[in-house]
Design a protein around this motif. Sequence first.
Motif, PDB file in Angstrom:
ATOM      1  N   PRO A 125     -13.860 -10.434  10.073  1.00 49.00           N
ATOM      2  CA  PRO A 125     -13.488  -9.073  10.417  1.00 49.00           C
ATOM      3  C   PRO A 125     -12.786  -9.031  11.766  1.00 49.00           C
ATOM      4  CG  PRO A 125     -15.794  -9.212   9.715  1.00 49.00           C
ATOM      5  CD  PRO A 125     -15.308 -10.607   9.921  1.00 49.00           C
ATOM      6  N   SER A 157      -9.668 -12.201   0.092  1.00 49.33           N
ATOM      7  CA  SER A 157     -10.865 -12.288   0.937  1.00 49.33           C
ATOM      8  C   SER A 157     -10.547 -11.912   2.381  1.00 49.33           C
ATOM      9  CB  SER A 157     -11.439 -13.707   0.875  1.00 49.33           C
ATOM     10  OG  SER A 157     -11.825 -14.041  -0.448  1.00 49.33           O
ATOM     11  N   ILE A 160     -10.073  -8.080   2.552  1.00 46.07           N
ATOM     12  CA  ILE A 160     -11.368  -7.400   2.462  1.00 46.07           C
ATOM     13  C   ILE A 160     -12.115  -7.500   3.781  1.00 46.07           C
ATOM     14  CG2 ILE A 160     -13.647  -7.466   1.372  1.00 46.07           C
ATOM     15  CD1 ILE A 160     -12.233  -8.329  -1.220  1.00 46.07           C
ATOM     16  N   ALA A 161     -12.072  -8.686   4.406  1.00 41.87           N
ATOM     17  CA  ALA A 161     -12.747  -8.863   5.694  1.00 41.87           C
ATOM     18  C   ALA A 161     -12.116  -7.992   6.778  1.00 41.87           C
ATOM     19  CB  ALA A 161     -12.693 -10.337   6.114  1.00 41.87           C
ATOM     20  N   ARG A 164     -13.224  -4.434   6.188  1.00 40.31           N
ATOM     21  CA  ARG A 164     -14.625  -4.295   6.582  1.00 40.31           C
ATOM     22  C   ARG A 164     -14.747  -4.220   8.104  1.00 40.31           C
ATOM     23  NH1 ARG A 164     -16.417  -8.802   4.744  1.00 40.31           N
ATOM     24  NH2 ARG A 164     -16.783  -8.025   2.630  1.00 40.31           N
ATOM     25  N   GLY A 165     -13.985  -5.044   8.801  1.00 41.51           N
ATOM     26  CA  GLY A 165     -14.004  -5.005  10.254  1.00 41.51           C
ATOM     27  C   GLY A 165     -13.508  -3.676  10.800  1.00 41.51           C
ATOM     28  N   GLU A 167     -13.625  -0.752   9.219  1.00 35.12           N
ATOM     29  CA  GLU A 167     -14.658   0.245   8.924  1.00 35.12           C
ATOM     30  C   GLU A 167     -15.761   0.201   9.974  1.00 35.12           C
ATOM     31  OE1 GLU A 167     -14.456   0.417   4.030  1.00 35.12           O
ATOM     32  OE2 GLU A 167     -15.748  -1.042   5.032  1.00 35.12           O
ATOM     33  N   ASP A 168     -16.193  -1.012  10.296  1.00 35.80           N
ATOM     34  CA  ASP A 168     -17.264  -1.168  11.281  1.00 35.80           C
ATOM     35  C   ASP A 168     -16.822  -0.664  12.651  1.00 35.80           C
ATOM     36  OD1 ASP A 168     -19.891  -2.329  12.135  1.00 35.80           O
ATOM     37  OD2 ASP A 168     -18.579  -3.617  13.332  1.00 35.80           O
ATOM     38  N   GLU A 171     -16.712   3.148  12.604  1.00 36.65           N
ATOM     39  CA  GLU A 171     -18.068   3.697  12.499  1.00 36.65           C
ATOM     40  C   GLU A 171     -18.807   3.608  13.834  1.00 36.65           C
ATOM     41  OE1 GLU A 171     -22.114   3.126   9.757  1.00 36.65           O
ATOM     42  OE2 GLU A 171     -20.410   1.766   9.536  1.00 36.65           O
TER      43      GLU A 171
END
Length: 360
Positions: A125, A157, A160-161, A164-165, A167-168, A171
């Motif tokens: 990420p 992959s 997606i990573a 995800r990074g 999003e984190d 957030e």
Amino acid sequence: MTRYAPFHLEIAACLWEAVLALRDRPAADPDALERALAIRRTFDRLGAETLRPIILSWTATIERAWQQLDDDCPFGLDWAYIGRWLAESVDWSSPHHPVLHSDAAGQDAAQAWVTSIGKEPSSGPTDIGGRGDHLALLARARSAIEYPENLANHARSELIAAIRGAEDHIERSPLPWPVQLHAAAIEHRYGTNIHAAIDEATLDAEIAAWCREWWKETGDERDPATLDDETVIAVYFDGHPSDGWAKDLLQVMPPLLHTSFASKSGETGRYCVLSTAHLTVQTAGLLDGWASWPPTERPIDIAASVYGWFIPTRSLDKERQAQLPADLLRLMAFGRSRGFQFLLLDCDGDRSDDLPVHDW
């Protein structure tokens, strides 16, 4: 240190030159003219500094495409081939980010977003560095959805990573990237008004609205509603020498960027709380005096608090710097280098090991 082969550097240089040529010297046909306008919109939206690494990231892709050509190809690796490849391979329709066509880039389309020549994408990420990075990630995701059959497993992959990074990151932080904020302070006999806006025109409109509310005090018989904001502001403050106002462009940093400093001082945000012990007693006396002066006569914007002072950290011209003592300039530079727009100097504030301490 990463080393690049001269061949890669030549490709990168030709890529950048060819894009500029397609933008500024298009051929006299409808497709070329439409492409030139699309490239110009992308430059206007992103700027050359953001766009340059994106274009240079295509170096590995174009090298692989050229190596797959037959030996008797009439094009050399120069303007002819690279210009033709750019015209056939890049979709400029989105001004936020150009993307490679799937038929030209194949499985490399989703991998074209390497950060620099010769470097592969990270497998983990990654945080969002700015608004441009977020738009680039959205463009990558859109390309993957449009051409899923051309997305290799390792590229999927990696994407997606990256999502995800992102999003984190969003957030965890109420502000995902630095934002410029236009701010103004109006000081008058009843106190101080603070105004802020994302753009300067909106800020001027807020200031002008306040001036129109008190327009009768100017003695000007004109209707302020018929005057533009700049005129209203100038007339009002010219007629009120006891009132003052100041504007500044601030860089609002995400709180996560201050994590290392926040661990030492619990009171951080857009400002930083520091002990008044970092000032000499002479400078403290100057600040007390300046806080009581009319705003237009102070060498620096300052507001007195119960146990100290609130001061900005922005850079000053040499004439203003010459009016300030060295210990105060050191504190302002300390806060500015750490992304703070203001310092709250308080007798109960924390002391920093990076600054001198004066006992008084």
